[in-house]
Design a protein around this motif. Structure first.
Motif, PDB file in Angstrom:
ATOM      1  N   UNK A 100      -8.000  -4.009   2.952  1.00  0.00           N
ATOM      2  CA  UNK A 100      -6.544  -4.129   2.871  1.00  0.00           C
ATOM      3  C   UNK A 100      -6.063  -4.696   4.196  1.00  0.00           C
ATOM      4  N   UNK A 101      -5.281  -5.748   4.133  1.00  0.00           N
ATOM      5  CA  UNK A 101      -4.772  -6.380   5.351  1.00  0.00           C
ATOM      6  C   UNK A 101      -3.293  -6.682   5.175  1.00  0.00           C
ATOM      7  N   UNK A 102      -2.505  -6.120   6.050  1.00  0.00           N
ATOM      8  CA  UNK A 102      -1.068  -6.328   5.997  1.00  0.00           C
ATOM      9  C   UNK A 102      -0.613  -6.987   7.282  1.00  0.00           C
ATOM     10  N   UNK A 127     -13.608 -16.340   1.120  1.00  0.00           N
ATOM     11  CA  UNK A 127     -12.497 -16.022   0.232  1.00  0.00           C
ATOM     12  C   UNK A 127     -11.234 -15.750   1.032  1.00  0.00           C
ATOM     13  N   UNK A 128     -10.129 -15.665   0.311  1.00  0.00           N
ATOM     14  CA  UNK A 128      -8.840 -15.316   0.889  1.00  0.00           C
ATOM     15  C   UNK A 128      -8.424 -13.935   0.408  1.00  0.00           C
ATOM     16  N   UNK A 129      -7.774 -13.180   1.275  1.00  0.00           N
ATOM     17  CA  UNK A 129      -7.151 -11.945   0.827  1.00  0.00           C
ATOM     18  C   UNK A 129      -5.930 -12.307  -0.004  1.00  0.00           C
ATOM     19  N   UNK A 158      -1.766  -7.214  12.890  1.00  0.00           N
ATOM     20  CA  UNK A 158      -2.320  -7.059  11.554  1.00  0.00           C
ATOM     21  C   UNK A 158      -2.754  -5.614  11.373  1.00  0.00           C
ATOM     22  N   UNK A 159      -2.374  -5.020  10.260  1.00  0.00           N
ATOM     23  CA  UNK A 159      -2.852  -3.691   9.894  1.00  0.00           C
ATOM     24  C   UNK A 159      -4.033  -3.876   8.955  1.00  0.00           C
TER      25      UNK A 159
END
Length: 368
Positions: A100-102, A127-129, A158-159
């Motif tokens: 998970x990347x926010x 790949x891309x998130x 970035x979280x």
């Protein structure tokens, strides 16, 4: 001149009229379909930025730092540090690796690369998130390298959460990890054979459920397994085996969805007279595999932010470690106080780079 011959000559002339770069991009587009390749091909800004971005990736690939299978990071302002993070992680066959990347910029692209540490980077799955989350089914257990890299010129923090989840639904309704009491490889028949599955204990009549979407390939009442159901996982091509059932509630050829009831827990077959339980097995190409990583329930970690901008120095006599914890190997013991950059951090351990270019993890108590 025939129309076919004329068309062929026209095609050759058209190709020759393309610039070298244009021809190169045309050829690349036929073979390179990964998110990273598309991004590099379509990037229109400075070549020096792209060169630095690719160098950052290469450096992250070489990084030998390790993380656990549950890791939470706050990644520092990416405009001020190297723009790629590379970590080694041990994964089991059947794990579902999740990231998970926010970002503070919701529209920014974040690239993920994963490959076996023993393999070449060319085998990486680029790949891309998407929508803040990326998942990867682990087909082969071992140590993997993951590289996380936001797109060029992202200037916000970035979280980041890196963790594993089960790739299949737990096969007995209302039960969980503590109810698995006989595991893969346990001795059977006085050592004549080993256990090729999991025994999940529950009271008679407890529903056993579909661990995946698929279809029923076989049901019956025979052999060691007694009353049994075979379910074919339509997504991953596995055969899921449910044995010792008290009742069977599906028929061969029928389709099922995750959570559908297939039958009930019992003790038929060679379990007769013993405690009621489900024997659950997974068969893939080559035979049975350990089912535990596929179904072991794991909590999704909650994000905890770390204040990372305030730390500029590493104290004297500090151990720099290969991973975030005292159990990881010491990379270097730093004798004197030195200036550092913080690249990422959880609540207790910080990924730093020293002024000498050495990277590692240090306890927050060693920073100032």
């Amino acid at each position: 001149m025939s129309k076919i011959k004329a068309a062929f000559i026209l095609s050759i002339i058209s190709l020759m009229m393309l610039s070298c770069d244009g021809l190169k991009n045309t050829v690349i587009s036929l073979f390179e379909t990964s998110a990273r390749a598309k991004y590099e091909r379509q990037f229109k800004s400075s070549d020096s930025l792209m060169t630095a971005w690719k160098k950052d990736f290469d450096q992250a690939v070489l990084n030998q730092l390790e993380i656990k299978d549950v890791q939470i990071f706050t990644v520092t302002n990416l405009s001020q540090t190297r723009k790629a993070l590379g970590y080694l992680i041990n994964l089991k066959k059947g794990d579902l690796l999740t990231i998970d990347a926010t970002s503070e910029i919701a529209s920014s692209k974040i690239f993920i690369d994963i490959f076996k540490d023993s393999a070449k980077v060319e085998t990486s799955d680029h790949q891309l998130i998407e929508n803040g989350k990326w998942t990867h089914f682990v087909e082969e257990g071992g140590q993997y390298k993951i590289v996380i890299q936001p797109e060029i010129e992202v200037q916000k923090s970035l979280a980041l959460k890196i963790y594993t989840q089960p790739s299949l639904y737990f096969p007995v309704a209302g039960k969980g990890n503590k109810d698995v009491q006989s595991f893969w490889g346990a001795s059977r028949d006085g050592g004549a054979r080993t256990h090729e599955g999991l025994d999940i204990f529950a009271s008679r009549g407890t529903p056993v459920v579909a661990a995946a979407d698929g279809y029923i390939t076989k049901t019956g009442n025979q052999g060691l397994g007694g009353k049994q159901v075979w379910l074919r996982n339509q997504n991953l091509g596995q055969s899921l085996y449910y044995a010792h059932l008290d009742s069977v509630m599906v028929e061969s050829g029928g389709s099922v969805k995750i959570g559908d009831t297939l039958g009930t827990v019992g003790n038929t077959g060679n379990a007769k007279g013993g405690a009621t339980h489900l024997h659950f097995g997974i068969y893939m190409t080559g035979g049975a595999v350990d089912a535990l990583p596929f179904v072991r329930i794991r909590e999704i970690p909650k994000h905890t932010s770390a204040k990372i901008s305030a730390f500029k120095f590493l104290k004297a006599a500090s151990n720099i470690r290969k991973g975030p914890g005292d159990e990881f190997m010491i990379v270097k013991t730093q004798a004197n106080q030195i200036s550092i950059q913080v690249l990422a951090a959880d609540s207790n351990w910080y990924h730093i780079r020293t002024e000498e270019g050495i990277e590692g993890f240090v306890s927050i108590s060693r920073l100032k």
